[in-house]
Design a protein around this motif. Structure first.
Motif, mmCIF file in Angstrom:
data_model
loop_
_atom_site.group_PDB
_atom_site.id
_atom_site.type_symbol
_atom_site.label_atom_id
_atom_site.label_comp_id
_atom_site.label_asym_id
_atom_site.label_seq_id
_atom_site.Cartn_x
_atom_site.Cartn_y
_atom_site.Cartn_z
ATOM 1 N N GLN A 78 0.791 -1.327 0.306
ATOM 2 C CA GLN A 78 0.046 0.074 -0.139
ATOM 3 C C GLN A 78 0.757 1.180 0.033
ATOM 4 O OE1 GLN A 78 -3.701 0.485 0.311
ATOM 5 N NE2 GLN A 78 -3.262 -1.422 -0.836
ATOM 6 N N VAL A 79 2.028 1.241 0.666
ATOM 7 C CA VAL A 79 2.781 2.403 0.745
ATOM 8 C C VAL A 79 3.678 2.551 -0.695
ATOM 9 C CG1 VAL A 79 4.906 3.249 1.641
ATOM 10 C CG2 VAL A 79 3.171 2.258 3.051
ATOM 11 N N HIS A 82 0.786 3.815 -2.843
ATOM 12 C CA HIS A 82 -0.212 4.707 -2.419
ATOM 13 C C HIS A 82 -1.664 4.586 -2.502
ATOM 14 C CE1 HIS A 82 -1.373 9.227 -1.766
ATOM 15 N NE2 HIS A 82 -0.324 8.870 -0.803
ATOM 16 N N ALA A 86 -2.757 3.700 2.511
ATOM 17 C CA ALA A 86 -1.818 4.664 2.741
ATOM 18 C C ALA A 86 -2.265 5.991 3.066
ATOM 19 C CB ALA A 86 -0.623 4.606 1.771
ATOM 20 N N ARG A 87 -3.345 6.426 2.027
ATOM 21 C CA ARG A 87 -4.062 7.609 2.157
ATOM 22 C C ARG A 87 -4.809 7.791 3.556
ATOM 23 N NH1 ARG A 87 -5.279 6.141 -3.314
ATOM 24 N NH2 ARG A 87 -6.971 5.527 -2.857
ATOM 25 N N GLU A 90 -2.325 8.488 5.905
ATOM 26 C CA GLU A 90 -1.955 10.116 6.147
ATOM 27 C C GLU A 90 -2.949 10.958 6.647
ATOM 28 O OE1 GLU A 90 -1.145 10.700 1.922
ATOM 29 O OE2 GLU A 90 0.776 9.400 2.008
ATOM 30 N N THR A 158 11.106 1.884 -0.387
ATOM 31 C CA THR A 158 9.953 2.664 -0.445
ATOM 32 C C THR A 158 10.095 4.175 -0.449
ATOM 33 O OG1 THR A 158 9.828 2.795 1.707
ATOM 34 C CG2 THR A 158 8.831 0.624 1.073
ATOM 35 N N ARG A 160 9.281 6.833 1.294
ATOM 36 C CA ARG A 160 8.150 7.454 1.590
ATOM 37 C C ARG A 160 8.623 8.516 2.280
ATOM 38 N NH1 ARG A 160 3.423 5.268 5.844
ATOM 39 N NH2 ARG A 160 1.870 6.658 4.862
ATOM 40 N N TRP A 217 4.778 8.229 10.052
ATOM 41 C CA TRP A 217 3.207 7.868 9.848
ATOM 42 C C TRP A 217 2.875 6.874 10.785
ATOM 43 C CZ3 TRP A 217 1.181 11.630 6.857
ATOM 44 C CH2 TRP A 217 2.120 12.177 5.658
#
Length: 254
Positions: A78-79, A82, A86-87, A90, A158, A160, A217
């Motif tokens: 998922q990361v 996105h 992941a959303r 956030e 990743t 991120r 996160w």
């Protein structure tokens, strides 16, 4: 003269005599049916494959390990793409960042620093060596060494960005959370299992502080917890297998 009847030899009573013969399974048998001594020495006890009673240190069951592996794979996917998870992560992070005083959240996050967690593990390793548990101390140290070897490649892969630093990359997974989990749980396994609840609280406080301060996160912390569980399980399994081959340095903590 009338012949005197002969006295018949006594007949064995199955419900009594058999109960005192070797290998009996009846109620009241004074010894074991398999010929083992009544008390097995602590150093000879074997734990089951799932790491239940007698394991040094305790190992999570297979369902827990499988769940941790699946969660780590799903969250990483998922990361990378996105995805919706992941959303959502956030949005949750933006809602909770700075919801606690920064001084408090920073103090909690600092529990995952190398300068804090590593001395705790080092002291526990020294104690274990002093108690003759050299193998357990060795594998606890190797588990700690595995943290950066696994976390750093995942961070680079990743890439991120951070909650408060969108221009920076390499926040997934959380190295501070993994450091705290492996160091504190490893120390508890080496010193006393009674400290496991304390280490769980310390690890949870570390992860919460990282999220509230905006250093990571929530999914970064969750992934690190799953990764730490797998590292600790491998370390425990290696310790158990080594102890099955040798009787030195394998007695477990109380």
């Amino acid at each position: 003269m009338r012949e005197t009847p002969r006295a018949e030899p006594p007949q064995p009573r199955p419900h009594r005599a058999v109960a005192h013969t070797p290998g009996a399974s009846c109620s009241g048998t004074p010894h074991r049916s398999d010929g083992r001594p009544p008390h097995t020495p602590r150093g000879v006890r074997r734990s089951d494959p799932l790491g239940r009673s007698g394991t040094t240190p305790p190992v999570p069951g297979r369902p827990a390990l499988f769940s941790a592996l699946v969660a780590l794979v799903v969250v990483t996917w998922q990361v990378l793409v996105h995805g919706p998870l992941a959303r959502l992560d956030e949005r949750v992070s933006r809602a909770v960042v700075d919801s606690a005083p920064r001084r408090v959240s920073e103090f909690a996050a600092d529990l995952g620093n190398m300068t804090v967690a590593l001395p705790v593990l080092a002291c526990a390793m020294a104690y274990a060596v002093w108690r003759g548990r050299r193998l357990a101390a060795l594998y606890a140290g190797l588990a700690m060494a595995a943290v950066p070897l696994l976390v750093i490649p995942l961070k680079e892969w990743t890439a991120r960005p951070g909650p408060l630093e969108p221009w920076a990359h390499g926040y997934y997974p959380s190295g501070h959370t993994a450091t705290a989990a492996v160091a504190y749980f490893g120390a508890a396994f080496l010193v006393s299992k009674r400290l496991v609840p304390v280490t769980a609280v310390l690890t949870a406080v570390t992860g919460t502080g990282l999220v509230l301060r905006g250093f990571h996160w929530p999914l970064d912390v969750l992934a690190s917890l799953c990764l730490s569980l797998l590292i600790l399980a491998v370390s425990s399994s290696c310790t158990r297998r080594s102890c099955s081959r040798t009787a030195t340095g394998c007695s477990g903590p109380s």
